[in-house]
Design an enzyme around this catalytic site. Structure first.
Site, PDB file in Angstrom:
ATOM      1  N   ARG A   1     -91.676 -85.389  81.515  1.00  0.00           N
ATOM      2  CA  ARG A   1     -90.632 -84.571  80.883  1.00  0.00           C
ATOM      3  C   ARG A   1     -91.051 -84.033  79.508  1.00  0.00           C
ATOM      4  NH1 ARG A   1     -86.281 -89.219  82.277  1.00  0.00           N
ATOM      5  NH2 ARG A   1     -88.244 -90.409  82.251  1.00  0.00           N
TER       6      ARG A   1
ATOM      7  N   GLY B   1     -93.830 -97.336  88.839  1.00  0.00           N
ATOM      8  CA  GLY B   1     -92.551 -97.737  88.263  1.00  0.00           C
ATOM      9  C   GLY B   1     -92.680 -98.856  87.237  1.00  0.00           C
ATOM     10  N   THR B   2     -91.584 -99.034  86.473  1.00  0.00           N
ATOM     11  CA  THR B   2     -91.602-100.012  85.371  1.00  0.00           C
ATOM     12  C   THR B   2     -91.786-101.447  85.892  1.00  0.00           C
ATOM     13  OG1 THR B   2     -89.188 -99.927  85.445  1.00  0.00           O
ATOM     14  CG2 THR B   2     -90.259 -98.655  83.721  1.00  0.00           C
TER      15      THR B   2
ATOM     16  N   GLU C   1     -79.632 -97.212  87.679  1.00  0.00           N
ATOM     17  CA  GLU C   1     -80.172 -95.978  87.106  1.00  0.00           C
ATOM     18  C   GLU C   1     -79.223 -94.812  87.378  1.00  0.00           C
ATOM     19  OE1 GLU C   1     -83.022 -95.880  85.138  1.00  0.00           O
ATOM     20  OE2 GLU C   1     -82.615 -98.005  85.363  1.00  0.00           O
TER      21      GLU C   1
ATOM     22  N   TYR D   1    -112.587 -69.777  42.687  1.00  0.00           N
ATOM     23  CA  TYR D   1    -113.038 -70.576  43.820  1.00  0.00           C
ATOM     24  C   TYR D   1    -114.135 -71.508  43.331  1.00  0.00           C
ATOM     25  CZ  TYR D   1    -115.366 -72.252  47.930  1.00  0.00           C
ATOM     26  OH  TYR D   1    -115.928 -73.094  48.850  1.00  0.00           O
TER      27      TYR D   1
ATOM     28  N   ALA E   1    -110.330 -66.854  34.257  1.00  0.00           N
ATOM     29  CA  ALA E   1    -109.677 -66.249  35.412  1.00  0.00           C
ATOM     30  C   ALA E   1    -110.692 -65.526  36.281  1.00  0.00           C
ATOM     31  CB  ALA E   1    -108.596 -65.275  34.952  1.00  0.00           C
TER      32      ALA E   1
ATOM     33  N   ASN F   1    -121.249 -70.470  46.544  1.00  0.00           N
ATOM     34  CA  ASN F   1    -121.950 -71.638  47.103  1.00  0.00           C
ATOM     35  C   ASN F   1    -122.650 -71.356  48.424  1.00  0.00           C
ATOM     36  OD1 ASN F   1    -119.423 -71.315  48.352  1.00  0.00           O
ATOM     37  ND2 ASN F   1    -119.416 -73.438  49.039  1.00  0.00           N
TER      38      ASN F   1
ATOM     39  N   ALA G   1    -118.161 -63.028  30.170  1.00  0.00           N
ATOM     40  CA  ALA G   1    -117.280 -62.534  31.229  1.00  0.00           C
ATOM     41  C   ALA G   1    -118.019 -61.537  32.103  1.00  0.00           C
ATOM     42  CB  ALA G   1    -116.047 -61.891  30.614  1.00  0.00           C
TER      43      ALA G   1
ATOM     44  N   ARG H   1    -124.931 -58.990  32.709  1.00  0.00           N
ATOM     45  CA  ARG H   1    -124.190 -57.818  33.182  1.00  0.00           C
ATOM     46  C   ARG H   1    -124.811 -56.611  32.505  1.00  0.00           C
ATOM     47  NH1 ARG H   1    -119.435 -59.939  29.327  1.00  0.00           N
ATOM     48  NH2 ARG H   1    -120.009 -58.749  27.484  1.00  0.00           N
TER      49      ARG H   1
HETATM   50  C1  UD1 Z   1     -86.080 -96.817  81.812  1.00  0.00           C
HETATM   51  C2  UD1 Z   1     -85.153 -97.799  82.525  1.00  0.00           C
HETATM   52  C3  UD1 Z   1     -83.705 -97.460  82.169  1.00  0.00           C
HETATM   53  C4  UD1 Z   1     -83.516 -97.489  80.668  1.00  0.00           C
HETATM   54  C5  UD1 Z   1     -84.536 -96.591  79.969  1.00  0.00           C
HETATM   55  C6  UD1 Z   1     -84.483 -96.841  78.471  1.00  0.00           C
HETATM   56  C7  UD1 Z   1     -86.216 -98.425  84.634  1.00  0.00           C
HETATM   57  C8  UD1 Z   1     -86.235 -98.224  86.099  1.00  0.00           C
HETATM   58  N1  UD1 Z   1     -85.342 -97.702  83.954  1.00  0.00           N
HETATM   59  O1  UD1 Z   1     -85.822 -95.516  82.322  1.00  0.00           O
HETATM   60  O2  UD1 Z   1     -82.825 -98.389  82.769  1.00  0.00           O
HETATM   61  O3  UD1 Z   1     -82.196 -97.088  80.349  1.00  0.00           O
HETATM   62  O4  UD1 Z   1     -85.874 -96.888  80.385  1.00  0.00           O
HETATM   63  O5  UD1 Z   1     -85.244 -95.911  77.759  1.00  0.00           O
HETATM   64  O6  UD1 Z   1     -86.931 -99.260  84.123  1.00  0.00           O
HETATM   65  N2  UD1 Z   1     -93.983 -96.887  82.633  1.00  0.00           N
HETATM   66  C9  UD1 Z   1     -95.155 -97.506  83.050  1.00  0.00           C
HETATM   67  N3  UD1 Z   1     -95.508 -97.448  84.352  1.00  0.00           N
HETATM   68  C10 UD1 Z   1     -94.751 -96.827  85.287  1.00  0.00           C
HETATM   69  C11 UD1 Z   1     -93.546 -96.207  84.872  1.00  0.00           C
HETATM   70  C12 UD1 Z   1     -93.189 -96.252  83.537  1.00  0.00           C
HETATM   71  O7  UD1 Z   1     -95.862 -98.093  82.224  1.00  0.00           O
HETATM   72  O8  UD1 Z   1     -95.147 -96.849  86.459  1.00  0.00           O
HETATM   73  C13 UD1 Z   1     -93.625 -96.924  81.201  1.00  0.00           C
HETATM   74  C14 UD1 Z   1     -93.529 -95.543  80.582  1.00  0.00           C
HETATM   75  O9  UD1 Z   1     -94.783 -95.169  80.043  1.00  0.00           O
HETATM   76  C15 UD1 Z   1     -92.462 -95.718  79.515  1.00  0.00           C
HETATM   77  C16 UD1 Z   1     -91.609 -96.874  80.016  1.00  0.00           C
HETATM   78  O10 UD1 Z   1     -92.347 -97.496  81.058  1.00  0.00           O
HETATM   79  O11 UD1 Z   1     -93.015 -96.080  78.263  1.00  0.00           O
HETATM   80  C17 UD1 Z   1     -90.264 -96.391  80.560  1.00  0.00           C
HETATM   81  O12 UD1 Z   1     -90.502 -95.462  81.596  1.00  0.00           O
HETATM   82  P1  UD1 Z   1     -89.604 -94.167  81.780  1.00  0.00           P
HETATM   83  O13 UD1 Z   1     -90.116 -93.413  82.933  1.00  0.00           O
HETATM   84  O14 UD1 Z   1     -89.466 -93.451  80.483  1.00  0.00           O
HETATM   85  O15 UD1 Z   1     -88.215 -94.848  82.174  1.00  0.00           O
HETATM   86  P2  UD1 Z   1     -86.771 -94.224  82.029  1.00  0.00           P
HETATM   87  O16 UD1 Z   1     -86.542 -93.256  83.109  1.00  0.00           O
HETATM   88  O17 UD1 Z   1     -86.541 -93.768  80.651  1.00  0.00           O
HETATM   89 CA    CA Z   2     -87.835 -93.519  78.864  1.00  0.00          CA
END
Ligand code: UD1
Ligand code: CA
Length: 455
Positions: free
Chosen positions: A16, A77-78, A153, A364, A378, A384, A421, A438
């Site tokens: 994003r 995913g996280t 989410e 300069y 001035a 250089n 000058a 000069r």
């Molecule tokens: C996440 C949370 C959401 C929370 C929000 C807060 C989840 C599913 N959702 O959503 O509940 O309200 O943060 O800001 O956890 N990352 C990884 N590996 C991955 C995916 C993400 O390291 O595979 C890291 C990203 O770099 C980032 C962080 O995890 O720093 C959060 O990921 P992001 O995709 O921003 O999660 P949100 O959609 O904001």
């Molecule tokens: Ca986030």
């Protein structure tokens, strides 16, 4: 009690942000988002483990060897990110899990989260906040006992769930033995095909473990940066925080909303900062200075009692009592001595200017050593560069350079020498000599009258 470990999730691309730079490297008040997260946990934790993935080399190179890095090769995913880090964590104790994109978090909030977690003997404690506009965040769904039952989410929310104002900030404290056991069982989220860390909550509860929420009283600090609009919002908050801290420490700001200071910049007491002034990078400012309006400093060391307005100063040093500007440009490697006056439309590069020297207008000075008490008239210029190579010029103490002189390097102007000058000087001048280079003036009687009549 043992200090907790920390895992910072920083593998995501940050789609994003719509940028080629990984999200966690985007700067906020001069430092990457991840830098702020690491700084807020630094004193509290035993060790910080960073999960990297997208542009991992770039992130790891920036932060260096003091952290443990774990590669999440595919960003699933996280929850998957924390799974990846699991083998690198101790078998028991506590772990703080933070997102690399929540730079406004403060150490005090994390301490309160940890205290709450330990006092309640929870397996997981979620840092939550109440937001007026919870859009985009996971919602905290509480059970009949008032404790969190799930985090849902935005995409998966029902109408009623979407109306919940309490959100998941993305920071948690977990009991390591509990997550070592249960995290591998995370289900895959049906909507996005990812493993959500948030789906760990029901797993813990079903195993009979306690899940707590610690609600921060500073909801603004929970802001997660997903795009440039949120980055700019966070910038405003961070700037206000930096400016207020400096003002409490004795720095005056005419209009703090128009003063832009990077994280880590130091400013001494009784310094006054005027609007549209920018202090960036490793800049340090002494006491009783007057900076601005409209002055821009990058990686610059400024001693006490320095005045500088409407100027740009890069990687330079301004000694005590020097004055710069208006409209000066000091490029990298300029060492401006004590009491020096650099005036309007003067450019200095990679040069040392001795104490009390004056370069008041339109000069300069590049690759030069200018002695104490030198006066450069001035329009005087240090030549250089011959189009091929750059050469140094030395102007010894007390020399006087007349207006519009060209000093063609390599060249030494001796101590106390005088340059007439308009001279173009190509040969060294001995100490106390006068150089005039000069063409001689000729006056032709009456010729002006004739000449002017013609026109
Ligand atoms: C996440 C949370 C959401 C929370 C929000 C807060 C989840 C599913 N959702 O959503 O509940 O309200 O943060 O800001 O956890 N990352 C990884 N590996 C991955 C995916 C993400 O390291 O595979 C890291 C990203 O770099 C980032 C962080 O995890 O720093 C959060 O990921 P992001 O995709 O921003 O999660 P949100 O959609 O904001
Ligand atoms: Ca986030």
């Amino acid at each position: 009690m043992d200090k907790p470990w920390a895992v910072i999730l920083a593998a995501g691309a940050g789609t994003r942000m719509n940028s080629s730079l990984p999200k966690v490297l985007h700067p906020l008040c001069g430092k990457p988002l991840l830098w702020h997260v690491l700084a807020c946990g630094a004193d509290l934790v035993e060790r910080q483990v960073i999960v990297t993935g997208f542009a991992a080399e770039q992130v790891e190179e920036f932060f260096g060897e003091q952290y443990t890095y774990v590669r999440q090769e595919r960003q699933l995913g996280t929850g998957h990110a924390l799974q990846t880090a699991l083998p690198h964590l101790p078998e028991e104790g506590d772990v703080l899990v933070l997102c690399g994109d929540t730079p406004l978090l403060e150490g005090a909030t994390l301490t309160s989260l940890l205290v709450h977690h330990r006092e309640s003997k929870a397996a997981a404690t979620i840092l939550t906040a109440i937001l007026e506009d919870p859009k985009g965040y996971g919602r905290i769904i509480r059970g009949p006992d008032g404790r969190p039952a799930a985090i849902v989410e935005e995409l998966d929310c029902s109408e009623t769930q979407r109306a919940v104002g309490e959100i998941n900030t993305g920071s948690y404290c977990f009991d390591l033995s509990a997550i070592k056991k249960l995290l591998p069982d995370l289900p895959v989220n049906a909507q996005k095909g990812e493993y959500y860390l948030t789906d760990l909550i029901p797993l813990l509860i079903n195993a009979g473990l306690r899940v707590e929420a610690y609600r921060t009283g500073e909801p603004g600090f929970a802001l997660g940066i997903n795009d440039h609009v949120q980055l700019a919002e966070a910038g405003a908050v961070m700037r206000r925080r930096i400016n207020e801290e400096l003002m409490y420490a004795g720095v005056a700001m005419i209009d703090p909303a128009a003063v832009y200071i990077d994280a880590g910049v130091k400013v001494g007491r009784d310094t006054v900062i005027y609007p549209q002034t920018i202090l960036e990078g490793e800049t340090v400012v002494g006491e009783r200075c007057r900076l601005g309006p409209s002055a821009h400093f990058v990686d610059t060391f400024i001693e006490d009692d320095v005045f500088c307005r409407q100027s740009v100063v890069l990687e330079s040093r301004l000694s005590s009592g020097s004055t710069v500007g208006p409209f000066a440009y000091l490029r990298p490697g300029s060492h401006i001595g004590p009491g020096v006056k650099i005036g309007d439309f003067v450019e200095v590069k990679n040069s040392t200017i001795g104490s009390g020297a004056k370069i008041p207008h339109l000069s300069y000075v590049g690759d030069a050593s200018v002695g104490a008490g030198v006066n450069m008239g001035a329009g005087s210029i240090v030549v250089n560069y011959d189009g091929n190579k750059k050469y140094r010029t030395t102007i010894e103490d007390g020399a006087f350079i007349g207006c519009n002189a060209n000093l063609v390097a390599p060249l030494t102007v001796g101590a106390g020498a005088f340059v007439g000058a308009g001279s173009t000087v190509t040969k060294d001048i001995p100490a106390h000599a006068m150089a005039i280079a000069r063409s001689k003036q000729e006056n032709k009687d009456g010729l002006a009258k004739r000449f002017l009549k013609k026109k």
